[in-house]
Design a protein around this motif. Structure first.
Motif, PDB file in Angstrom:
ATOM      1  N   PHE A 135       2.357  83.013  41.261  1.00 41.67           N
ATOM      2  CA  PHE A 135       2.475  82.582  42.653  1.00 41.67           C
ATOM      3  C   PHE A 135       1.117  82.160  43.196  1.00 41.67           C
ATOM      4  N   TRP A 136       1.166  81.185  44.094  1.00 42.43           N
ATOM      5  CA  TRP A 136      -0.036  80.776  44.809  1.00 42.43           C
ATOM      6  C   TRP A 136      -0.402  81.837  45.831  1.00 42.43           C
ATOM      7  N   HIS A 137      -1.630  81.816  46.268  1.00 47.72           N
ATOM      8  CA  HIS A 137      -2.102  82.834  47.207  1.00 47.72           C
ATOM      9  C   HIS A 137      -1.387  82.782  48.555  1.00 47.72           C
ATOM     10  N   HIS A 138      -0.775  81.640  48.879  1.00 42.37           N
ATOM     11  CA  HIS A 138      -0.035  81.558  50.139  1.00 42.37           C
ATOM     12  C   HIS A 138       1.450  81.852  49.948  1.00 42.37           C
ATOM     13  N   GLY A 139       1.833  82.271  48.730  1.00 40.61           N
ATOM     14  CA  GLY A 139       3.164  82.814  48.530  1.00 40.61           C
ATOM     15  C   GLY A 139       4.145  81.977  47.748  1.00 40.61           C
ATOM     16  N   SER A 140       3.967  80.663  47.652  1.00 41.04           N
ATOM     17  CA  SER A 140       4.934  79.845  46.919  1.00 41.04           C
ATOM     18  C   SER A 140       4.736  79.988  45.410  1.00 41.04           C
ATOM     19  N   GLN A 141       5.771  79.666  44.668  1.00 43.02           N
ATOM     20  CA  GLN A 141       5.768  79.847  43.215  1.00 43.02           C
ATOM     21  C   GLN A 141       5.122  78.658  42.513  1.00 43.02           C
ATOM     22  N   VAL A 142       4.379  78.928  41.459  1.00 47.73           N
ATOM     23  CA  VAL A 142       3.800  77.863  40.638  1.00 47.73           C
ATOM     24  C   VAL A 142       4.900  77.272  39.763  1.00 47.73           C
ATOM     25  N   GLN A 143       5.087  75.960  39.860  1.00 55.66           N
ATOM     26  CA  GLN A 143       6.138  75.291  39.108  1.00 55.66           C
ATOM     27  C   GLN A 143       5.610  73.992  38.505  1.00 55.66           C
ATOM     28  N   ALA A 144       6.491  73.302  37.808  1.00 52.01           N
ATOM     29  CA  ALA A 144       6.111  72.076  37.103  1.00 52.01           C
ATOM     30  C   ALA A 144       5.512  71.032  38.044  1.00 52.01           C
ATOM     31  N   LYS A 145       5.997  70.970  39.281  1.00 49.15           N
ATOM     32  CA  LYS A 145       5.507  69.967  40.230  1.00 49.15           C
ATOM     33  C   LYS A 145       4.000  70.124  40.474  1.00 49.15           C
ATOM     34  N   ASP A 146       3.503  71.353  40.385  1.00 42.82           N
ATOM     35  CA  ASP A 146       2.067  71.581  40.592  1.00 42.82           C
ATOM     36  C   ASP A 146       1.242  71.012  39.437  1.00 42.82           C
ATOM     37  N   ILE A 147       1.762  71.136  38.223  1.00 40.48           N
ATOM     38  CA  ILE A 147       1.065  70.565  37.056  1.00 40.48           C
ATOM     39  C   ILE A 147       1.083  69.048  37.138  1.00 40.48           C
ATOM     40  N   ILE A 148       2.235  68.483  37.506  1.00 37.42           N
ATOM     41  CA  ILE A 148       2.369  67.031  37.624  1.00 37.42           C
ATOM     42  C   ILE A 148       1.354  66.498  38.635  1.00 37.42           C
ATOM     43  N   LEU A 149       1.295  67.139  39.803  1.00 39.38           N
ATOM     44  CA  LEU A 149       0.386  66.696  40.859  1.00 39.38           C
ATOM     45  C   LEU A 149      -1.071  66.816  40.433  1.00 39.38           C
ATOM     46  N   THR A 150      -1.452  67.936  39.793  1.00 42.71           N
ATOM     47  CA  THR A 150      -2.839  68.132  39.362  1.00 42.71           C
ATOM     48  C   THR A 150      -3.282  67.034  38.409  1.00 42.71           C
ATOM     49  N   PHE A 151      -2.454  66.723  37.424  1.00 43.16           N
ATOM     50  CA  PHE A 151      -2.840  65.699  36.444  1.00 43.16           C
ATOM     51  C   PHE A 151      -2.770  64.290  37.032  1.00 43.16           C
ATOM     52  N   LYS A 152      -1.923  64.093  38.009  1.00 40.37           N
ATOM     53  CA  LYS A 152      -1.887  62.805  38.700  1.00 40.37           C
ATOM     54  C   LYS A 152      -3.212  62.551  39.408  1.00 40.37           C
ATOM     55  N   LEU A 153      -3.733  63.577  40.085  1.00 39.67           N
ATOM     56  CA  LEU A 153      -5.010  63.426  40.784  1.00 39.67           C
ATOM     57  C   LEU A 153      -6.169  63.270  39.801  1.00 39.67           C
ATOM     58  N   LEU A 154      -6.129  64.014  38.701  1.00 40.08           N
ATOM     59  CA  LEU A 154      -7.175  63.898  37.683  1.00 40.08           C
ATOM     60  C   LEU A 154      -7.259  62.489  37.117  1.00 40.08           C
ATOM     61  N   GLN A 155      -6.110  61.850  36.936  1.00 38.13           N
ATOM     62  CA  GLN A 155      -6.054  60.551  36.265  1.00 38.13           C
ATOM     63  C   GLN A 155      -6.170  59.367  37.216  1.00 38.13           C
ATOM     64  N   ASP A 156      -6.207  59.661  38.514  1.00 40.67           N
ATOM     65  CA  ASP A 156      -6.301  58.598  39.515  1.00 40.67           C
ATOM     66  C   ASP A 156      -7.769  58.331  39.825  1.00 40.67           C
ATOM     67  N   PRO A 157      -8.286  57.134  39.500  1.00 40.64           N
ATOM     68  CA  PRO A 157      -9.709  56.858  39.741  1.00 40.64           C
ATOM     69  C   PRO A 157     -10.091  56.941  41.214  1.00 40.64           C
ATOM     70  N   ALA A 158      -9.113  56.791  42.108  1.00 39.55           N
ATOM     71  CA  ALA A 158      -9.410  56.852  43.533  1.00 39.55           C
ATOM     72  C   ALA A 158      -9.878  58.237  43.965  1.00 39.55           C
TER      73      ALA A 158
END
Length: 563
Positions: A135-158
């Motif tokens: 779980f995240w520190h604010h209470g929501s559960q860590v799920q696949a959407k968090d991994i997708i978003l993290t790698f999307k930001l990593l791969q976005d040159p912007a």
């Protein structure tokens, strides 16, 4: 009458409390004092017996609590795994965030948020199942959407992550909320190490545009999923962070940390940190220069010297000087070096001489003398004559113009000068070293520090495809036997196969000696003796010292062992 007395006596039980209260009136004063003394001695004896039992049969058991304060040189800027490049930012990110995998000092890369994983036969697809108790520190559960978003930001040159280039050619897809698949363009044995990067919560970051990514308050007041969570920070009038407070995240998926709070205080240099130690403002300090070691020891601090993956290495350019194209001459030169003497006196024990090559984490230590035993009975003049190379031997060494390299180069010049070798040293400015030296490969010998990385990274140093810049095969060494082994190493995740390949490659490298490792660096870390269960045999980057911080503890209580 006698029968009646007998009958009444027979039914009397143990004296009642009212009867006991009458006892003092039946005793003389002397008898009362004797009885009181007997009671006191009995109580003391019981106390000693119980205390002795607790002391001999009890063992200290860790309990939750305590506040640890550590000093760091520098100040936090971006406490975000996508942007953390300074030691301070990486230290804080390590405590606040976790990734799919993590590095462990005993077991290497192991699952963290990942529950399990499988790899396709062609080694291009990684199917990863996620834990459901993260779980995240604010209470929501860590799920696949968090991994997708993290790698999307990593791969976005912007978003301008400094790690952008590492994550290109990787596709990630969600199968379900607790399963994802990564697809690679080509197999890579170090892919799992890329998955150690901390994850970001999608519900907080998906609405932040790229132009605001480094400006958001989440970079200073982060919400992660690691063993410790952000509590508060203090800044001076200039907006520089001076202190940072974290508290244990008791829902942490690897188990609640045993230390209740960690406070960090930030200093511009070691001198100010030294004063903080003297004044008892901090209980530990990340990286301690040798000149401060004795001071901290006097303050009752405990030192750890985990080995790092940084090595000072002497590369022989096998394509430039005729003598260095001859492996027997390279062996002789390697054997003649006294590594211990190359360490500046003020840098011990940060730098330690090493007597083993190439794969120090996998293969056994091998003495340099055994590596070069074939040429042990030959002198240099004989080898030069056999190779038809003019004597005396004259070589040029290039290194960075920094104090420790100056000392090492000058010491090596003296060692070889005593053996009749003429060594010319060229000191290159750090700012232009890459363009002027590494790009052009204009040297006979190159003295540099290299980082082997979490996986040993042999491919980039020894494969023939890495001879030209920006490859790191600084020896410009080509060997048709080792290339296919390196390729197999690059593609396999199997630890047994990696060990077998490393041993085979070690044999080739021992025979050819394209380079020699001279010094391995340690990371001097000092911490109060109150902190227990610190395990630091090795690290790759400074923040790795916190790899098992949830098991550190300060407070204990006696646990009784009845049997």
């Amino acid at each position: 009458m006698k029968q009646q007395v007998f009958h009444e006596t027979k039914n009397v039980s143990f004296p009642r409390w009212k009867q006991w209260k009458q006892l003092p009136s039946l005793l003389s004063k002397t008898e009362q004092r004797i009885l009181q003394t007997a009671f006191i001695l009995a109580f003391i004896s019981l106390f000693i017996l119980v205390g002795g039992y607790l002391f001999t049969h009890g063992s200290p058991s860790p309990v939750f609590g305590g506040t640890y304060t550590e000093g760091l040189i520098g100040a936090p800027q971006l406490i975000n795994p996508l942007y953390a490049i300074s030691d301070v930012d990486q230290d804080l990110s390590k405590l606040i965030y976790t990734g799919l995998f993590r590095w462990d000092p005993e077991n290497g890369i192991i699952p963290d948020i990942a529950l399990s994983y499988t790899v396709s036969e062609d080694k291009k697809n990684y199917y990863i199942d996620l834990r459901s108790d993260v779980f995240w520190h604010h209470g929501s559960q860590v799920q696949a959407k968090d991994i997708i978003l993290t790698f999307k930001l990593l791969q976005d040159p912007a978003y301008q992550s400094p790690f952008f280039s590492r994550y290109q050619g990787i596709k990630v897809e969600e199968i379900n909320p607790y399963q994802i698949v990564f697809t690679l363009e080509k197999p890579s044995n170090n892919f799992l190490s890329l998955l150690t990067i901390g994850l970001l919560p999608a519900d907080l970051w998906q609405s932040i545009p790229a132009q605001n990514a480094v400006l958001t308050s989440l970079n200073r007041e982060p919400i992660g999923n690691g063993p410790f969570k952000f509590e508060k920070l203090e800044m001076d009038k200039r907006g520089v962070v001076r202190s940072y407070e974290l508290s244990a995240y008791q829902e942490f998926h690897r188990g609640s940390p045993l230390i209740k709070q960690i406070h960090f205080k930030f200093y511009p240099n070691e001198k100010t940190a030294e004063e903080a130690v003297k004044n008892k403002h901090i209980q530990g300090l990340g990286f301690v220069s040798p000149e401060f070691v004795s001071l901290f020891e006097k303050e009752g601090m405990k030192f750890y010297y985990p080995q790092t993956s940084r090595f000072t290495t002497l590369f022989f350019n096998t394509q430039k000087h005729p003598a260095l194209q001859n492996k027997e001459i390279r062996k002789w030169l390697a054997r003649s070096i006294k590594s211990q003497s190359l360490i500046p006196p003020d840098q011990s024990p940060i730098m330690m001489p090493i007597f083993y090559p190439f794969f120090p984490e996998i293969t056994e230590k091998i003495e340099i003398s055994s590596i070069v035993s074939n040429s042990e009975d030959q002198n240099l003049a004989t080898l030069l004559e056999a190779a038809k190379i003019q004597s005396p031997l004259a070589l040029t060494l290039v290194t960075v113009d920094e104090p420790e390299f100056r000392f090492m180069a000058e010491t090596l010049k003296q060692q070889w000068g005593n053996l009749g070798i003429s060594l010319t040293i060229q000191f290159a400015p750090p700012a232009s070293f890459e363009d002027d030296i590494l790009r052009t490969r204009t040297y006979d010998l190159l003295l540099v520090n290299i980082e082997m990385g979490k996986d040993g990274a042999p491919f980039i140093f020894w494969h023939s495809s890495q001879i030209a810049y920006p490859g790191l095969n600084f020896s410009q060494w080509k060997n048709e036997d080792i290339d296919p082994l390196l390729q197999q190493w690059e593609e396999t995740q199997d630890k047994t196969q990696q060990t077998s390949l490393a041993q085979s490659m070690e044999t080739i490298l021992e025979e050819e000696v394209p380079a020699i490792f001279l010094v391995r660096f340690t990371y001097p870390y000092t911490i109060t003796k109150r902190i227990k269960n610190v395990f630091l045999p090795q690290i790759h980057i400074p923040s790795d010292r916190f790899s098992r911080i949830e098991t550190w503890y300060m407070n204990t209580q006696k646990k009784i062992n009845l049997f």
